[in-house]
Design a protein around this motif. Sequence first.
Motif, PDB file in Angstrom:
ATOM      1  N   LYS A   1      58.518  24.052 -53.940  1.00 38.62           N
ATOM      2  CA  LYS A   1      57.104  22.565 -52.722  1.00 38.62           C
ATOM      3  C   LYS A   1      58.113  22.573 -51.373  1.00 38.62           C
ATOM      4  O   LYS A   1      56.854  22.932 -50.856  1.00 38.62           O
ATOM      5  N   ILE A   2      59.075  22.489 -51.481  1.00 37.06           N
ATOM      6  CA  ILE A   2      59.520  22.348 -49.733  1.00 37.06           C
ATOM      7  C   ILE A   2      58.986  23.651 -49.271  1.00 37.06           C
ATOM      8  O   ILE A   2      58.340  24.090 -47.419  1.00 37.06           O
ATOM      9  N   ILE A   3      58.480  24.975 -49.519  1.00 34.40           N
ATOM     10  CA  ILE A   3      58.572  26.117 -48.820  1.00 34.40           C
ATOM     11  C   ILE A   3      56.955  26.550 -48.785  1.00 34.40           C
ATOM     12  O   ILE A   3      56.636  26.530 -47.500  1.00 34.40           O
ATOM     13  N   VAL A   4      56.125  25.658 -49.927  1.00 34.19           N
ATOM     14  CA  VAL A   4      54.862  25.533 -49.483  1.00 34.19           C
ATOM     15  C   VAL A   4      54.671  24.428 -49.039  1.00 34.19           C
ATOM     16  O   VAL A   4      53.662  24.787 -47.771  1.00 34.19           O
ATOM     17  N   PHE A   5      55.235  22.954 -48.888  1.00 33.28           N
ATOM     18  CA  PHE A   5      54.918  22.508 -47.529  1.00 33.28           C
ATOM     19  C   PHE A   5      55.625  22.674 -46.198  1.00 33.28           C
ATOM     20  O   PHE A   5      54.358  22.586 -45.736  1.00 33.28           O
ATOM     21  N   ILE A   6      56.372  23.484 -45.975  1.00 31.52           N
ATOM     22  CA  ILE A   6      56.845  24.028 -44.107  1.00 31.52           C
ATOM     23  C   ILE A   6      55.459  25.164 -44.715  1.00 31.52           C
ATOM     24  O   ILE A   6      55.375  25.251 -42.946  1.00 31.52           O
ATOM     25  N   TYR A   7      55.246  26.094 -45.240  1.00 34.02           N
ATOM     26  CA  TYR A   7      54.588  27.128 -45.024  1.00 34.02           C
ATOM     27  C   TYR A   7      53.178  26.255 -44.165  1.00 34.02           C
ATOM     28  O   TYR A   7      52.206  26.414 -43.166  1.00 34.02           O
ATOM     29  N   PHE A   8      52.775  25.162 -45.022  1.00 35.21           N
ATOM     30  CA  PHE A   8      51.648  24.090 -44.368  1.00 35.21           C
ATOM     31  C   PHE A   8      51.619  24.264 -43.569  1.00 35.21           C
ATOM     32  O   PHE A   8      50.607  24.321 -42.830  1.00 35.21           O
ATOM     33  N   VAL A   9      52.784  23.485 -42.837  1.00 35.54           N
ATOM     34  CA  VAL A   9      53.267  23.308 -42.266  1.00 35.54           C
ATOM     35  C   VAL A   9      52.909  23.729 -40.333  1.00 35.54           C
ATOM     36  O   VAL A   9      52.474  23.522 -39.697  1.00 35.54           O
TER      37      VAL A   9
ATOM     38  N   LEU B   1      48.910  12.066 -38.969  1.00 40.52           N
ATOM     39  CA  LEU B   1      48.846  13.110 -40.112  1.00 40.52           C
ATOM     40  C   LEU B   1      50.365  13.568 -39.731  1.00 40.52           C
ATOM     41  O   LEU B   1      51.079  13.448 -40.929  1.00 40.52           O
ATOM     42  N   GLY B   2      51.417  13.718 -39.257  1.00 40.50           N
ATOM     43  CA  GLY B   2      52.681  14.129 -39.403  1.00 40.50           C
ATOM     44  C   GLY B   2      53.273  12.575 -39.978  1.00 40.50           C
ATOM     45  O   GLY B   2      54.617  12.605 -40.549  1.00 40.50           O
ATOM     46  N   TYR B   3      52.695  11.203 -39.592  1.00 46.71           N
ATOM     47  CA  TYR B   3      53.479  10.115 -40.266  1.00 46.71           C
ATOM     48  C   TYR B   3      53.066  10.599 -41.795  1.00 46.71           C
ATOM     49  O   TYR B   3      54.161  10.285 -42.931  1.00 46.71           O
ATOM     50  N   GLY B   4      51.821  10.642 -41.969  1.00 48.18           N
ATOM     51  CA  GLY B   4      51.362  10.460 -43.741  1.00 48.18           C
ATOM     52  C   GLY B   4      52.463  12.066 -43.880  1.00 48.18           C
ATOM     53  O   GLY B   4      52.920  11.966 -45.171  1.00 48.18           O
ATOM     54  N   ILE B   5      52.570  13.514 -43.691  1.00 48.98           N
ATOM     55  CA  ILE B   5      53.166  14.104 -43.729  1.00 48.98           C
ATOM     56  C   ILE B   5      54.029  14.166 -43.992  1.00 48.98           C
ATOM     57  O   ILE B   5      55.723  14.901 -45.179  1.00 48.98           O
ATOM     58  N   ILE B   6      55.123  13.112 -43.315  1.00 48.89           N
ATOM     59  CA  ILE B   6      56.621  12.754 -43.696  1.00 48.89           C
ATOM     60  C   ILE B   6      56.901  12.864 -45.023  1.00 48.89           C
ATOM     61  O   ILE B   6      58.146  12.868 -45.568  1.00 48.89           O
ATOM     62  N   ALA B   7      55.830  12.139 -45.283  1.00 50.21           N
ATOM     63  CA  ALA B   7      56.085  11.920 -46.957  1.00 50.21           C
ATOM     64  C   ALA B   7      56.228  12.567 -48.496  1.00 50.21           C
ATOM     65  O   ALA B   7      56.855  12.306 -49.270  1.00 50.21           O
ATOM     66  N   VAL B   8      55.731  13.567 -47.262  1.00 53.49           N
ATOM     67  CA  VAL B   8      55.945  14.507 -48.619  1.00 53.49           C
ATOM     68  C   VAL B   8      56.966  15.443 -49.446  1.00 53.49           C
ATOM     69  O   VAL B   8      57.612  15.482 -50.349  1.00 53.49           O
ATOM     70  N   PRO B   9      57.832  16.064 -47.836  1.00 60.00           N
ATOM     71  CA  PRO B   9      59.258  16.334 -49.011  1.00 60.00           C
ATOM     72  C   PRO B   9      60.071  15.327 -49.281  1.00 60.00           C
ATOM     73  O   PRO B   9      60.669  15.852 -50.323  1.00 60.00           O
ATOM     74  N   THR B  10      59.781  14.274 -48.615  1.00 59.45           N
ATOM     75  CA  THR B  10      60.803  12.900 -49.125  1.00 59.45           C
ATOM     76  C   THR B  10      60.102  12.650 -50.783  1.00 59.45           C
ATOM     77  O   THR B  10      60.985  12.523 -51.962  1.00 59.45           O
ATOM     78  N   GLY B  11      59.285  12.796 -51.109  1.00 57.55           N
ATOM     79  CA  GLY B  11      58.288  12.634 -52.539  1.00 57.55           C
ATOM     80  C   GLY B  11      59.046  13.337 -53.276  1.00 57.55           C
ATOM     81  O   GLY B  11      59.984  13.363 -54.244  1.00 57.55           O
ATOM     82  N   ILE B  12      58.630  14.633 -52.909  1.00 54.29           N
ATOM     83  CA  ILE B  12      59.209  15.879 -53.560  1.00 54.29           C
ATOM     84  C   ILE B  12      60.913  15.924 -53.971  1.00 54.29           C
ATOM     85  O   ILE B  12      61.149  15.770 -54.992  1.00 54.29           O
ATOM     86  N   VAL B  13      62.116  15.624 -52.973  1.00 55.73           N
ATOM     87  CA  VAL B  13      63.317  15.171 -53.084  1.00 55.73           C
ATOM     88  C   VAL B  13      63.257  14.259 -53.823  1.00 55.73           C
ATOM     89  O   VAL B  13      64.257  14.069 -54.856  1.00 55.73           O
ATOM     90  N   THR B  14      62.827  13.296 -53.893  1.00 53.25           N
ATOM     91  CA  THR B  14      63.069  11.668 -54.655  1.00 53.25           C
ATOM     92  C   THR B  14      62.848  12.111 -55.886  1.00 53.25           C
ATOM     93  O   THR B  14      63.468  11.391 -56.653  1.00 53.25           O
ATOM     94  N   ALA B  15      61.338  13.031 -55.783  1.00 50.52           N
ATOM     95  CA  ALA B  15      61.302  12.619 -57.592  1.00 50.52           C
ATOM     96  C   ALA B  15      61.995  14.162 -58.304  1.00 50.52           C
ATOM     97  O   ALA B  15      62.821  13.280 -59.120  1.00 50.52           O
ATOM     98  N   GLU B  16      62.542  14.495 -57.406  1.00 51.35           N
ATOM     99  CA  GLU B  16      63.275  15.264 -58.158  1.00 51.35           C
ATOM    100  C   GLU B  16      65.336  14.291 -58.452  1.00 51.35           C
ATOM    101  O   GLU B  16      65.956  14.562 -59.035  1.00 51.35           O
ATOM    102  N   PHE B  17      65.582  13.646 -57.336  1.00 49.05           N
ATOM    103  CA  PHE B  17      66.786  12.779 -57.472  1.00 49.05           C
ATOM    104  C   PHE B  17      66.677  12.125 -58.406  1.00 49.05           C
ATOM    105  O   PHE B  17      67.401  11.672 -59.828  1.00 49.05           O
ATOM    106  N   ALA B  18      65.509  11.376 -58.982  1.00 52.75           N
ATOM    107  CA  ALA B  18      64.903  10.274 -59.807  1.00 52.75           C
ATOM    108  C   ALA B  18      65.462  11.402 -61.164  1.00 52.75           C
ATOM    109  O   ALA B  18      65.874  10.382 -62.187  1.00 52.75           O
ATOM    110  N   LYS B  19      64.390  12.399 -61.493  1.00 51.82           N
ATOM    111  CA  LYS B  19      64.464  12.286 -62.485  1.00 51.82           C
ATOM    112  C   LYS B  19      65.935  12.933 -62.903  1.00 51.82           C
ATOM    113  O   LYS B  19      66.172  12.822 -64.535  1.00 51.82           O
TER     114      LYS B  19
END
Lengths: 282, 282, 282, 282
Positions: free
Chosen positions: C154-162, C222-240
């Motif tokens: 997911k991070i790769i897809v995200f960085i590609y998009f960014v 936009l940057g404020y919004g998309i900072i949420a994405v990597p955090t969301g990805i990593v956090t969800a994995e940690f939580a799982k």
Amino acid sequence: MGKIKSKYNVFRQKAQIIIYGTNTKAGRLFDLILLGVILLSVFLVMMETVEGFDAKYHNQLVFVEWVITIFFTLEYILRIISIDKHIRYIFSFYGLIDLIATLPMYLSLFFPGTRILSVIRALRLLRLFKILNHPKFTSQSLHMKQALNASRGKIIVFIYFVLISTIIIGSVMYIVESKESGFTSIPMSIYWTIVTLTTVGYGDISPQTPLGQFLAALVMILGYGIIAVPTGIVTAEFAKRNTNQETDLNATKTTCSSCGTFTLNKEAKFCYRCGNKLNNNN
Amino acid sequence: MGKIKSKYNVFRQKAQIIIYGTNTKAGRLFDLILLGVILLSVFLVMMETVEGFDAKYHNQLVFVEWVITIFFTLEYILRIISIDKHIRYIFSFYGLIDLIATLPMYLSLFFPGTRILSVIRALRLLRLFKILNHPKFTSQSLHMKQALNASRGKIIVFIYFVLISTIIIGSVMYIVESKESGFTSIPMSIYWTIVTLTTVGYGDISPQTPLGQFLAALVMILGYGIIAVPTGIVTAEFAKRNTNQETDLNATKTTCSSCGTFTLNKEAKFCYRCGNKLNNNN
Amino acid sequence: MGKIKSKYNVFRQKAQIIIYGTNTKAGRLFDLILLGVILLSVFLVMMETVEGFDAKYHNQLVFVEWVITIFFTLEYILRIISIDKHIRYIFSFYGLIDLIATLPMYLSLFFPGTRILSVIRALRLLRLFKILNHPKFTSQSLHMKQALNASRGKIIVFIYFVLISTIIIGSVMYIVESKESGFTSIPMSIYWTIVTLTTVGYGDISPQTPLGQFLAALVMILGYGIIAVPTGIVTAEFAKRNTNQETDLNATKTTCSSCGTFTLNKEAKFCYRCGNKLNNNN
Amino acid sequence: MGKIKSKYNVFRQKAQIIIYGTNTKAGRLFDLILLGVILLSVFLVMMETVEGFDAKYHNQLVFVEWVITIFFTLEYILRIISIDKHIRYIFSFYGLIDLIATLPMYLSLFFPGTRILSVIRALRLLRLFKILNHPKFTSQSLHMKQALNASRGKIIVFIYFVLISTIIIGSVMYIVESKESGFTSIPMSIYWTIVTLTTVGYGDISPQTPLGQFLAALVMILGYGIIAVPTGIVTAEFAKRNTNQETDLNATKTTCSSCGTFTLNKEAKFCYRCGNKLNNNN
């Protein structure tokens, strides 16, 4: 005499429906127009402050401002007479804002130069938050409000901790750094600490001595770490609410009359454990 | 003689209740007054450093500072005599801070110019953290402390990783960028790396060469990515704790009338420990 | 002859245990000393670049550097001879770094001025990551590695998009803003976009035209919004992972031989549904 | 005549497979080449704007640009003739971008100086997002799209709230701060507010009065707090989706041999829909 009063009452009722009602077509239309006029008035106040723009369109601006002021004045009067509890509205939060928003133009007649006060009109934007009560957004904003309310206690403890840290770090930086670097007083150092801890980093004040830079680096890493705390608090609340919502939606359990086993599956017609027929009235 | 001693003991006891007690009215009042005086003293020290303010109100400031110093001195003496373990308090963390906070004013009598040292008094603000033990905040701050403690191991590994990356990136940037851009030494480059990684970005040092800017962009994206890590760690801990708490709150426990064991399982019909039939009316 | 060889073999074995072993006392001690020397060498290289410091302590610095270089050289030779797969170590990642780290000082004998290359020695810091394999940190870092690996896709897809967004925004800003504001070329504009999107915000380049500032504001939100994405990805994995860990620890179910119901409660001695005695051998 | 038409049809079919197909070898190769050419063209446009580079390699740049333009033109024509719905493609989003990307070079023949318009070609990068439909990324990007879609409602409410706050804060700061600090108009103040709230912090505008700095500190702490909100929203969605995914993967479904209904309940012994006995060998 009674006829006039009755006519006045009919008028009051109509005004009430239009101004306070949100379910009728007229009420919704009024809300939309009001939102539009508020946005326009705020936009005009904004543009007035732009150098060159005011010089060019001065007369037009003043004209439109007077139109808006009169519209707001009429709306204010209608709001007072159409509601039953006059006094309560006048001294309510929104009542005061509505009044204050109309005054600057009238004041500018007597005291030239006070027209700039119409900036206060921006406060009427707060009315736009009422739009969040619209059914389309209610569940979303309710959900958010609940999550934020639930995390309030922890957020207060967190901010308390941050503020005290801020004062201590600011005092230390004031001693370490010279006045030439911009750390002219402790309040200024505290301002710098907040600018740095929140990762804003203007750069108008920045440490110049090696020790100051070392401490600043520590503050930054600390700030990096503690940004995780409010996020963690709010996210955990959102996640909890999301999970509960999920659970709430599914949760109507049917209990088997033969073996007592229950199921959450709404389609279930037979008990999965003993095969008994279920009384599922969903 | 015994009478004086007994009077002294009564006085000591009263002082102890007032200073260390938090359950009596007097104790709470003393805590509030102390907090107020600490805040006032810190505020005064802050304002003293503001240019112009000290010049204007010099005499008043000195007067109030002396009042506060005497208050702190009396408090310090009372704390020593009212506690049973004198020595332990004197050399405790808070004991030392309490002492240090009173000294600067006395020192300024003999060594002019040392009054600025009263900045140290800001450390007394740490006492304000004790307020977090207030029942109103206990559960909140306990919850947060637990979550932060649980994530400590991971946070240390993370900071270790960040610090080493910081040194390597700083060294590379020092080679790539010229001294004119502000990268005058490796420690300076490391400082820049931390400023950039934490997204503070003062702008006092910024890369000027294309290669340096390219590397800086990579560092920023890296920083954007790794900010997710501490947030992820802390949030996961908060979420876990929230879920557990939830479970605790919603659980309706059934207690076995025979052996006293309780269960949270709503379906349970027999005690899992002694096999006794349960009165489960859920 | 055979005696010498045997002595050499014993020496080799000892060296192997000391250098590569982490379970013996000598091995751990060597690891600690090595870490200390690496940190010292990196610290020295850092301080050498600080103006004034090198001038003052030039001779001492050169002396300590030679000591460190000889230590590293001996360590490098021992690493080669004590391992069975010589070639594999020499051309391994760490093998090459170990070699490169020793060379600069020798080179400086023939080519004056190349001593600055010893900056490369900072790469030996990478060895410090090996400390994360220490049992104390293993579970922590394993946990983090798993979470980060799981979110890699997911991070790769995200960085590609960014990155693509970055190029498009950068091109637009280059057209909108003049060269005077610092947007001298598209690569420069892209650099600005990354600086802004990641909320670093140096301020060395900032939009000056109203349109440019409007677009910049959009980019920031936009940057404020998309900072949420990597955090969301990593956090969800940690939580799982947190949840699973929790579950894994508790999950040893005992099944009732009479009615087939299972329980996760390790203390359970009787089936909670039918009261049958359980064969719980935990 | 019919032969030519048939040959044309075969050609069209081949072109269609190559251009629109992603399953054949030729289709995949074409996609890769196209991506490469797009990246190259964007890279060239970028480098053209770098001062010095264009002067040095002007002729080579123009040559390669013409090659790329002809390649894009041919691709555009093939895309039109090979698809059945010509018109729909031409006026589709990507169709218009494909056309616009080829025009600037042709225009530069008639209007010198319009070559800079080839910057528009950067929009073709949007095609690169199609790569996200590649099976390797599909599940990842689908997962992210779902999470972001689910959080859209909340994000809109959040941005609405932020924007209105931004206008109010901007107006207040305009009144508090003087024009000398850079707060020249309300739109400028709002720009500053966004720069500060998002923690970008350029430092081109920063408050200079004590009151302004105090308010700015409040805004920063507010910004620090509200950065948690979008992160919380997105993370909660990711976490939910992760948990669900997990459940899906671990679930071993049992299908009823009589009515075909499946259940995920491992304890199920009877089909919940038809009451048939299940062959559950878990």
